[in-house]
Design a protein around this motif. Sequence first.
Motif, PDB file in Angstrom:
ATOM      1  N   UNK A  76       0.821  -1.208   0.000  1.00  0.00           N
ATOM      2  CA  UNK A  76       0.000   0.000   0.000  1.00  0.00           C
ATOM      3  C   UNK A  76       0.854   1.256   0.000  1.00  0.00           C
ATOM      4  N   UNK A  77       1.930   1.245   0.778  1.00  0.00           N
ATOM      5  CA  UNK A  77       2.764   2.448   0.882  1.00  0.00           C
ATOM      6  C   UNK A  77       3.448   2.766  -0.448  1.00  0.00           C
ATOM      7  N   UNK A  78       3.842   1.737  -1.212  1.00  0.00           N
ATOM      8  CA  UNK A  78       4.495   1.984  -2.498  1.00  0.00           C
ATOM      9  C   UNK A  78       3.563   2.737  -3.443  1.00  0.00           C
ATOM     10  N   UNK A  79       2.297   2.313  -3.497  1.00  0.00           N
ATOM     11  CA  UNK A  79       1.345   3.001  -4.379  1.00  0.00           C
ATOM     12  C   UNK A  79       1.013   4.385  -3.843  1.00  0.00           C
ATOM     13  N   UNK A  80       0.880   4.498  -2.540  1.00  0.00           N
ATOM     14  CA  UNK A  80       0.546   5.806  -1.960  1.00  0.00           C
ATOM     15  C   UNK A  80       1.649   6.829  -2.235  1.00  0.00           C
ATOM     16  N   UNK A  81       2.909   6.429  -2.053  1.00  0.00           N
ATOM     17  CA  UNK A  81       4.011   7.361  -2.317  1.00  0.00           C
ATOM     18  C   UNK A  81       4.070   7.742  -3.787  1.00  0.00           C
ATOM     19  N   UNK A  82       3.846   6.760  -4.661  1.00  0.00           N
ATOM     20  CA  UNK A  82       3.902   7.052  -6.099  1.00  0.00           C
ATOM     21  C   UNK A  82       2.776   7.995  -6.511  1.00  0.00           C
ATOM     22  N   UNK A  83       1.570   7.769  -5.987  1.00  0.00           N
ATOM     23  CA  UNK A  83       0.447   8.644  -6.352  1.00  0.00           C
ATOM     24  C   UNK A  83       0.603  10.040  -5.765  1.00  0.00           C
ATOM     25  N   UNK A  84       1.206  10.144  -4.601  1.00  0.00           N
ATOM     26  CA  UNK A  84       1.444  11.467  -4.029  1.00  0.00           C
ATOM     27  C   UNK A  84       2.467  12.251  -4.838  1.00  0.00           C
ATOM     28  N   UNK A  85       3.341  11.522  -5.559  1.00  0.00           N
ATOM     29  CA  UNK A  85       4.367  12.183  -6.372  1.00  0.00           C
ATOM     30  C   UNK A  85       3.874  12.462  -7.781  1.00  0.00           C
ATOM     31  N   UNK A  86       3.311  11.433  -8.425  1.00  0.00           N
ATOM     32  CA  UNK A  86       2.805  11.572  -9.793  1.00  0.00           C
ATOM     33  C   UNK A  86       1.445  10.871  -9.862  1.00  0.00           C
ATOM     34  N   UNK A  87       0.400  11.640 -10.156  1.00  0.00           N
ATOM     35  CA  UNK A  87      -0.930  11.047 -10.212  1.00  0.00           C
ATOM     36  C   UNK A  87      -1.062  10.194 -11.466  1.00  0.00           C
ATOM     37  N   UNK A  88      -1.618   8.993 -11.301  1.00  0.00           N
ATOM     38  CA  UNK A  88      -1.787   8.071 -12.415  1.00  0.00           C
ATOM     39  C   UNK A  88      -3.091   7.306 -12.211  1.00  0.00           C
ATOM     40  N   UNK A  89      -3.985   7.336 -13.202  1.00  0.00           N
ATOM     41  CA  UNK A  89      -5.297   6.704 -13.075  1.00  0.00           C
ATOM     42  C   UNK A  89      -5.198   5.188 -12.948  1.00  0.00           C
ATOM     43  N   UNK A  90      -4.307   4.575 -13.713  1.00  0.00           N
ATOM     44  CA  UNK A  90      -4.170   3.115 -13.642  1.00  0.00           C
ATOM     45  C   UNK A  90      -3.709   2.680 -12.253  1.00  0.00           C
TER      46      UNK A  90
END
Length: 412
Positions: free
Chosen positions: A271-285
């Motif tokens: 969960x943390x990997x996706x959360x950090x990535x979305x907080x940096x660069x938003x991606x719909x997929x």
Amino acid sequence: MNVLRSVLLLIVVGLAVALAAQVLLQDPGLVLVRYRGSDYTTTVPYAVAMALGGLAVLWLLLRLLAAPVQAVRRRRERTQRRRLADGLSDVHEGRWLRGERTLLANEDPDTLAIARVHAARAAAARGEVSLAQQHLEAIRGPHAPLHAVALAELALAQGRPTSALAALDDASAQPLPPRGLALRAQALAEIGHYHEAYGMLAALRKAEAVPAPDLPRLEARWARGMLAEAPDGNTLAERWESLPKPLRHDPAVAGAYAERAAAFHWDDAAARAIEDALDTHWDEALAAQYGRLTIGRLDQRAARVERWLAQHPESPGLLLSRARLHYAHGDWPQAEAALREALQAGAGPEAWELLGHGHAAAGDERRARVAYANALRAMRGEELIELPAEAYPPTPREGREVRNAHGMPRLQ
């Protein structure tokens, strides 16, 4: 720079000649040659001039004698160059057979290797793979790196990455040229050895074997592959930590790590990997994948989705994740409402499929069939079917007694 060097050389030679002339004119000296009882005397300058003249005449005679041989050699070289140029032009234009024959007729040792390589490509383009390999065997010994690169290209074009790797790893072909390094990395990736391919990035960058704009794409692709193929949790953690921080925020790379971490039941890490990535660069997929993860932490993820929705209220990926989390909680009415919002926002087949699962579990088979059909239609880009407004009564299940309005049993 060359002109300045020539001028300086001429000045030095002129000064040396002037100095020698001054010395010799002051005292010309005497040269005595005795041959068969006859004496020949002359001065030193005259003797030097005669010697130089004799050497010039001898050089001219040698040039005249060698002129026919040189003319024949130059003619042969021109013929070989013309054959090579014509053969390469034919191969480039798709005249495979004529180009192959022209290149095989080339016997110039300086261009023999490159001619055989292109002849092999022409034979492979005609479907004569075994003949192409025979052409390459002629340059195996003296041109081992070139032979390995051409053989690897041929094998990769035929979908045989293992054979390409064997050709490039041959001891006689080492060290590999830049093209060989790029082909080796490609072969490793095609057989699923993404970790080794990723390890070659430094060598590819140093040798400039791959265009600079393509390196980030290959780096992300091979990073995803090596994370997905991690055999255990320790290897996965080691590979994840070895990635540079910007790459760990890449949506595809973070998604690959999250999927593999979820398989090892690392719920927090996934969960943390996706959360950090979305907080940096938003991606719909990646937003849609957040709700699809097969992990726990339902309440924490639901709260995170709601916070993101405050910033991206029309995100179909987030709305789909909200629906998945409600569905995992067993709250079908909330999940159905979220799915309808997601579909209005542009969600695709995944939303229709989940809607079908929900209606099927609720016993509304008519809506379930329509939702499943729309999932297939959305994948194909076809026109969707309108979902029925009202549900039919639940379909009777095997072994359950069904009664009519008067309380009498009804046959199924």
